[in-house]
Enzyme design. Sequence first.
Site, PDB file in Angstrom:
ATOM      1  N   HIS A  28       0.854  -1.349   0.063  1.00 29.08           N
ATOM      2  CA  HIS A  28      -0.038  -0.124  -0.150  1.00 29.08           C
ATOM      3  C   HIS A  28       0.823   1.109   0.040  1.00 29.08           C
ATOM      4  O   HIS A  28       1.943   1.060   0.368  1.00 29.08           O
ATOM      5  CB  HIS A  28      -0.747   0.160   1.353  1.00 29.08           C
ATOM      6  CG  HIS A  28      -1.828  -0.917   1.696  1.00 29.08           C
ATOM      7  ND1 HIS A  28      -2.972  -1.149   1.462  1.00 29.08           N
ATOM      8  CD2 HIS A  28      -1.384  -2.305   2.280  1.00 29.08           C
ATOM      9  CE1 HIS A  28      -3.445  -2.273   1.906  1.00 29.08           C
ATOM     10  NE2 HIS A  28      -2.569  -2.898   2.303  1.00 29.08           N
ATOM     11  N   TYR A  29       0.190   2.336  -0.437  1.00 27.64           N
ATOM     12  CA  TYR A  29       0.886   3.543  -0.146  1.00 27.64           C
ATOM     13  C   TYR A  29      -0.346   4.124   1.105  1.00 27.64           C
ATOM     14  O   TYR A  29      -1.327   3.959   0.998  1.00 27.64           O
ATOM     15  CB  TYR A  29       1.192   4.600  -1.050  1.00 27.64           C
ATOM     16  CG  TYR A  29       0.098   5.038  -1.973  1.00 27.64           C
ATOM     17  CD1 TYR A  29      -1.073   5.492  -1.529  1.00 27.64           C
ATOM     18  CD2 TYR A  29       0.311   5.161  -3.389  1.00 27.64           C
ATOM     19  CE1 TYR A  29      -2.241   6.006  -2.480  1.00 27.64           C
ATOM     20  CE2 TYR A  29      -0.628   5.681  -4.036  1.00 27.64           C
ATOM     21  CZ  TYR A  29      -1.859   6.140  -3.831  1.00 27.64           C
ATOM     22  OH  TYR A  29      -2.943   6.497  -4.803  1.00 27.64           O
ATOM     23  N   THR A  30       0.471   5.216   1.919  1.00 23.66           N
ATOM     24  CA  THR A  30      -0.441   5.756   3.075  1.00 23.66           C
ATOM     25  C   THR A  30      -1.362   7.036   2.541  1.00 23.66           C
ATOM     26  O   THR A  30      -2.173   7.066   3.007  1.00 23.66           O
ATOM     27  CB  THR A  30       0.397   6.344   3.912  1.00 23.66           C
ATOM     28  OG1 THR A  30       1.622   7.186   3.438  1.00 23.66           O
ATOM     29  CG2 THR A  30       1.215   5.474   4.724  1.00 23.66           C
ATOM     30  N   GLU A  93       2.766  -0.735   4.519  1.00 22.09           N
ATOM     31  CA  GLU A  93       2.463   0.615   4.118  1.00 22.09           C
ATOM     32  C   GLU A  93       3.510   1.400   3.815  1.00 22.09           C
ATOM     33  O   GLU A  93       4.296   1.355   4.595  1.00 22.09           O
ATOM     34  CB  GLU A  93       1.419   1.276   5.099  1.00 22.09           C
ATOM     35  CG  GLU A  93      -0.164   0.927   5.483  1.00 22.09           C
ATOM     36  CD  GLU A  93      -0.783   1.528   4.481  1.00 22.09           C
ATOM     37  OE1 GLU A  93      -0.489   2.454   3.320  1.00 22.09           O
ATOM     38  OE2 GLU A  93      -2.104   1.302   4.449  1.00 22.09           O
ATOM     39  N   HIS A 138      -2.601  -3.173  -3.246  1.00 24.69           N
ATOM     40  CA  HIS A 138      -3.976  -3.077  -2.869  1.00 24.69           C
ATOM     41  C   HIS A 138      -4.766  -2.894  -3.900  1.00 24.69           C
ATOM     42  O   HIS A 138      -6.172  -3.637  -3.984  1.00 24.69           O
ATOM     43  CB  HIS A 138      -4.017  -2.018  -1.924  1.00 24.69           C
ATOM     44  CG  HIS A 138      -5.169  -1.647  -1.030  1.00 24.69           C
ATOM     45  ND1 HIS A 138      -5.461  -0.621  -0.362  1.00 24.69           N
ATOM     46  CD2 HIS A 138      -6.229  -2.563  -0.733  1.00 24.69           C
ATOM     47  CE1 HIS A 138      -6.366  -0.767   0.456  1.00 24.69           C
ATOM     48  NE2 HIS A 138      -6.944  -2.002   0.304  1.00 24.69           N
ATOM     49  N   ASP A 148      -3.941   2.057  -4.869  1.00 29.95           N
ATOM     50  CA  ASP A 148      -2.395   2.090  -4.504  1.00 29.95           C
ATOM     51  C   ASP A 148      -1.787   0.689  -4.435  1.00 29.95           C
ATOM     52  O   ASP A 148      -2.381  -0.272  -4.596  1.00 29.95           O
ATOM     53  CB  ASP A 148      -2.568   2.528  -2.885  1.00 29.95           C
ATOM     54  CG  ASP A 148      -3.271   1.605  -1.989  1.00 29.95           C
ATOM     55  OD1 ASP A 148      -4.285   1.332  -2.373  1.00 29.95           O
ATOM     56  OD2 ASP A 148      -2.687   1.384  -0.774  1.00 29.95           O
TER      57      ASP A 148
HETATM   58 ZN    ZN Z   1      -4.033   0.718   0.565  1.00 29.29          ZN
END
Ligand code: ZN
Length: 238
Positions: A28-30, A93, A138, A148
Amino acid sequence: MSDELVHRTQLSPNCNERQLPITMAVVHYTEMKPVETALDRLTDPEAGVSAHYLITEEGEVIELVPEELRAWHAGKSDWRGVTDVNSASVGIELDHPGHAAENGGYREFSKAQIDALIPLLARIVKEYDIPRTNVVAHSDVAPARKIDPGELFPWDRLAEYGLALPKPEKLELGDPFDNDGAFMLAMERFGYDITDAEKAVEAFQRRWRPELIDGQVDQQIGAILFQLLLDRDRGLAR
Ligand SMILES: [Zn+2]
């Protein structure tokens, strides 16, 4: 986890018991700035979200949830028929501003961050014997809702280390699928939830052909998907 790849631990209350063994890893990215904001949110009981790890843009690895527990990162998701992705996965993340214009717009991931991700992911993949087809974005597991970590995430670097499937190189030219319906069935067989067909195609493109993400089925993505399935069926890509 006493792991030399982890720099510090800040436990999140947002976790519970796993219902499935670990067979996946989700990246993921935040979509938040600065990293402290993301860290606050991922450990806030009111927010109800978490991940196992947060990696800062400087490459610091922060453990939030022990791997034996179920972290809350994937939300409503589906990959290869597994709908409780949180129970089946380790969630990572990446501290990153995401696609949001107010954060300055989408940009490359830092080298320090990816350099920290690779050994961590390598340890996880080895420990749980996670197949490369199950190291996913994700957006792969929730294509209708999520984009993401996005088209600039360096899957090729992960693939170099055997941590993700490489992009198929030799494509059989021609049109492997008669029509969009056949393509969608093949997408579903590969693992995608195709409930929202256009979003599913976009997620596929984001991962496998990031140069053009338009949600439209074309010959090139048909050839890529066909090759991915062939490689998997021949046992060349696990
Ligand atoms: Zn995510």
